[in-house]
Design a protein around this motif. Structure first.
Motif: not given
Length: 129
Positions: A37-45, A101-106, A111-116
């Motif tokens: 998720t976007v929130a987890k990705a931002k905190d994971l940084r 672009a597509m949110p999580r189905k449930g 959603m987001a992709i975090i990458e190095l």
């Protein structure tokens, strides 16, 4: 009111949050890219970027501090010997978050992709031009 209470709780207690981000940091360093998720990705940084900065120091104390987060000697060795040298001379910005672009189905969570940012050499070449 949440005055001066920074950070997201993500519906978890502190020990669960710590374990969540330690596991996500491991997955990101192993695979180079994860979907969350976007929130987890931002905190994971806030977990991964200090680890890479720590790995650039490359001393015993830094390895021990990295082991406290990662809990795997082989992954610490990979971080210090393979990942950190790619970012030598770069002061930050080791990760990139791309929103999907597509949110999580449930639950329709964004959603987001975090990458190095793996191609650190290309970043240096572009800044030199």
């Amino acid at each position: 009111m949440r005055h001066n209470n920074s950070g997201r709780k993500l519906g978890r207690n502190p020990s669960h949050r710590k374990a969540l981000f330690n596991n996500m940091a491991k997955a990101l360093l192993i695979h180079g890219r994860i979907r969350t998720t976007v929130a987890k990705a931002k905190d994971l940084r806030g977990v991964v970027e200090p680890l890479i900065t720590l790995a650039q120091r490359n001393d015993v104390h830094s390895r021990r501090l990295a082991y406290r987060v990662l809990g795997d000697h082989q992954l610490v060795k990979t971080l210090f010997d393979e990942i950190a040298p790619q970012y030598a001379g770069i002061a930050g910005g080791y990760t990139r978050i791309m929103k999907l672009a597509m949110p999580r189905k449930g639950d329709s969570a964004p959603m987001a992709i975090i990458e190095l940012t793996k191609n650190a050499g290309e970043v240096k070449a572009e800044s030199a031009e």
